[in-house]
Scaffold this motif. Sequence first.
Motif, PDB file in Angstrom:
ATOM      1  N   ILE A 140       0.838  -1.210   0.000  1.00  0.00           N
ATOM      2  CA  ILE A 140       0.000   0.000   0.000  1.00  0.00           C
ATOM      3  C   ILE A 140       0.866   1.250   0.000  1.00  0.00           C
ATOM      4  CG2 ILE A 140      -1.630   1.355   1.395  1.00  0.00           C
ATOM      5  CD1 ILE A 140      -2.894  -1.393   2.205  1.00  0.00           C
ATOM      6  N   ILE A 141       1.916   1.257   0.832  1.00  0.00           N
ATOM      7  CA  ILE A 141       2.815   2.419   0.888  1.00  0.00           C
ATOM      8  C   ILE A 141       3.391   2.724  -0.492  1.00  0.00           C
ATOM      9  CG2 ILE A 141       5.137   3.146   1.641  1.00  0.00           C
ATOM     10  CD1 ILE A 141       4.512   1.877   4.343  1.00  0.00           C
ATOM     11  N   TYR A 142       3.842   1.694  -1.197  1.00  0.00           N
ATOM     12  CA  TYR A 142       4.490   1.945  -2.489  1.00  0.00           C
ATOM     13  C   TYR A 142       3.492   2.220  -3.611  1.00  0.00           C
ATOM     14  CZ  TYR A 142       8.970   1.498  -0.381  1.00  0.00           C
ATOM     15  OH  TYR A 142      10.072   1.741   0.405  1.00  0.00           O
ATOM     16  N   ILE A 143       2.282   1.737  -3.504  1.00  0.00           N
ATOM     17  CA  ILE A 143       1.241   2.126  -4.471  1.00  0.00           C
ATOM     18  C   ILE A 143       0.931   3.616  -4.295  1.00  0.00           C
ATOM     19  CG2 ILE A 143      -1.221   1.914  -5.041  1.00  0.00           C
ATOM     20  CD1 ILE A 143      -0.929  -1.123  -4.477  1.00  0.00           C
ATOM     21  N   LEU A 144       0.739   4.032  -3.044  1.00  0.00           N
ATOM     22  CA  LEU A 144       0.442   5.443  -2.779  1.00  0.00           C
ATOM     23  C   LEU A 144       1.630   6.338  -3.131  1.00  0.00           C
ATOM     24  CD1 LEU A 144      -1.498   5.101   0.606  1.00  0.00           C
ATOM     25  CD2 LEU A 144      -2.449   5.527  -1.680  1.00  0.00           C
ATOM     26  N   SER A 145       2.839   5.865  -2.902  1.00  0.00           N
ATOM     27  CA  SER A 145       4.041   6.634  -3.256  1.00  0.00           C
ATOM     28  C   SER A 145       4.169   6.794  -4.763  1.00  0.00           C
ATOM     29  CB  SER A 145       5.291   5.955  -2.696  1.00  0.00           C
ATOM     30  OG  SER A 145       5.280   5.998  -1.293  1.00  0.00           O
ATOM     31  N   TYR A 146       3.868   5.733  -5.481  1.00  0.00           N
ATOM     32  CA  TYR A 146       3.906   5.781  -6.949  1.00  0.00           C
ATOM     33  C   TYR A 146       2.889   6.806  -7.466  1.00  0.00           C
ATOM     34  CZ  TYR A 146       3.635   4.224 -11.795  1.00  0.00           C
ATOM     35  OH  TYR A 146       3.641   4.177 -13.171  1.00  0.00           O
ATOM     36  N   LYS A 147       1.705   6.786  -6.888  1.00  0.00           N
ATOM     37  CA  LYS A 147       0.658   7.732  -7.274  1.00  0.00           C
ATOM     38  C   LYS A 147       1.115   9.165  -6.994  1.00  0.00           C
ATOM     39  CE  LYS A 147      -4.161   8.864  -6.128  1.00  0.00           C
ATOM     40  NZ  LYS A 147      -4.028  10.191  -5.536  1.00  0.00           N
ATOM     41  N   LYS A 148       1.664   9.400  -5.801  1.00  0.00           N
ATOM     42  CA  LYS A 148       2.111  10.744  -5.433  1.00  0.00           C
ATOM     43  C   LYS A 148       3.249  11.212  -6.334  1.00  0.00           C
ATOM     44  CE  LYS A 148       3.727  13.518  -1.554  1.00  0.00           C
ATOM     45  NZ  LYS A 148       4.119  13.553  -0.143  1.00  0.00           N
ATOM     46  N   GLN A 149       4.206  10.341  -6.625  1.00  0.00           N
ATOM     47  CA  GLN A 149       5.339  10.711  -7.475  1.00  0.00           C
ATOM     48  C   GLN A 149       4.878  11.034  -8.890  1.00  0.00           C
ATOM     49  OE1 GLN A 149       8.288  11.136  -6.089  1.00  0.00           O
ATOM     50  NE2 GLN A 149       9.259  11.808  -7.971  1.00  0.00           N
ATOM     51  N   THR A 150       3.919  10.267  -9.400  1.00  0.00           N
ATOM     52  CA  THR A 150       3.371  10.530 -10.731  1.00  0.00           C
ATOM     53  C   THR A 150       2.695  11.898 -10.766  1.00  0.00           C
ATOM     54  OG1 THR A 150       3.061   8.166 -11.110  1.00  0.00           O
ATOM     55  CG2 THR A 150       1.810   9.654 -12.517  1.00  0.00           C
ATOM     56  N   GLU A 151       1.992  12.245  -9.685  1.00  0.00           N
ATOM     57  CA  GLU A 151       1.360  13.566  -9.604  1.00  0.00           C
ATOM     58  C   GLU A 151       2.412  14.675  -9.605  1.00  0.00           C
ATOM     59  OE1 GLU A 151      -1.087  13.219  -6.094  1.00  0.00           O
ATOM     60  OE2 GLU A 151      -2.573  12.003  -7.142  1.00  0.00           O
ATOM     61  N   TYR A 152       3.537  14.468  -8.891  1.00  0.00           N
ATOM     62  CA  TYR A 152       4.612  15.465  -8.898  1.00  0.00           C
ATOM     63  C   TYR A 152       5.206  15.621 -10.287  1.00  0.00           C
ATOM     64  CZ  TYR A 152       5.072  16.470  -3.918  1.00  0.00           C
ATOM     65  OH  TYR A 152       4.863  16.908  -2.645  1.00  0.00           O
ATOM     66  N   ILE A 153       5.411  14.531 -10.973  1.00  0.00           N
ATOM     67  CA  ILE A 153       5.955  14.591 -12.337  1.00  0.00           C
ATOM     68  C   ILE A 153       5.018  15.387 -13.231  1.00  0.00           C
ATOM     69  CG2 ILE A 153       6.513  13.228 -14.404  1.00  0.00           C
ATOM     70  CD1 ILE A 153       7.451  10.990 -12.398  1.00  0.00           C
ATOM     71  N   ASN A 154       3.731  15.088 -13.140  1.00  0.00           N
ATOM     72  CA  ASN A 154       2.746  15.805 -13.947  1.00  0.00           C
ATOM     73  C   ASN A 154       2.710  17.296 -13.611  1.00  0.00           C
ATOM     74  OD1 ASN A 154       2.008  13.488 -15.339  1.00  0.00           O
ATOM     75  ND2 ASN A 154       0.372  12.978 -13.914  1.00  0.00           N
ATOM     76  N   LYS A 155       2.800  17.644 -12.311  1.00  0.00           N
ATOM     77  CA  LYS A 155       2.832  19.046 -11.902  1.00  0.00           C
ATOM     78  C   LYS A 155       4.076  19.746 -12.431  1.00  0.00           C
ATOM     79  CE  LYS A 155       0.353  18.854  -7.480  1.00  0.00           C
ATOM     80  NZ  LYS A 155       0.537  18.995  -6.009  1.00  0.00           N
ATOM     81  N   ARG A 156       5.185  19.046 -12.391  1.00  0.00           N
ATOM     82  CA  ARG A 156       6.447  19.643 -12.859  1.00  0.00           C
ATOM     83  C   ARG A 156       6.401  19.882 -14.368  1.00  0.00           C
ATOM     84  NH1 ARG A 156      10.872  20.602  -9.838  1.00  0.00           N
ATOM     85  NH2 ARG A 156      12.674  21.128 -11.078  1.00  0.00           N
ATOM     86  N   ILE A 157       5.845  18.932 -15.094  1.00  0.00           N
ATOM     87  CA  ILE A 157       5.698  19.100 -16.543  1.00  0.00           C
ATOM     88  C   ILE A 157       4.808  20.305 -16.827  1.00  0.00           C
ATOM     89  CG2 ILE A 157       4.651  18.077 -18.623  1.00  0.00           C
ATOM     90  CD1 ILE A 157       5.662  15.323 -17.506  1.00  0.00           C
ATOM     91  N   LYS A 158       3.702  20.401 -16.122  1.00  0.00           N
ATOM     92  CA  LYS A 158       2.777  21.512 -16.322  1.00  0.00           C
ATOM     93  C   LYS A 158       3.434  22.839 -15.955  1.00  0.00           C
ATOM     94  CE  LYS A 158      -1.968  22.913 -15.094  1.00  0.00           C
ATOM     95  NZ  LYS A 158      -1.818  24.229 -15.507  1.00  0.00           N
TER      96      LYS A 158
END
Length: 162
Positions: A140-158
Amino acid sequence: MTDIVSKITSYNLFNYLFPGVLFAVIATKWSIYNFKVENIILGVFLYYFMGMTISRIGSLWIEKVLKKSKLVKFSNYKDLVYSSKKDDKINLFSEINNTYRTLISLGFCLLLTKIYSEYDDYFDIPDIYTTSGLTIFIIIIYILSYKKQTEYINKRIKANKD
């Protein structure tokens, strides 16, 4: 091996390996569990993983608690991306900030380990429940971490597009 060592950043050391080693040493002394590993190479990987997991707990839950309690306030992510391009010290301060959060998480994890250790001894909890629960928790920790990291990548791209 030399190639791996050369790629270890200060972030990796202070946010993953350092808290993992501290957790192993302190939890071994405070609890009924023994986290010592005789093989140094295996130990480095295990302690790194433990530290990375402790760091993720800090990122996912400690950070949220501190934000909701209004003890910390984050800047807009777009402003962070823009400002870090102008002031390279911001990345250093962010790394230090994450180390503090990881150390808070370390304290929390040590406390939980100590409490669980006391109850495990008292109630004689079967190992299958402990290992299965811990495995599910880590997934669960790493699923949620993956989700959070993907959101950061998307924010950085934007932020870089704007």
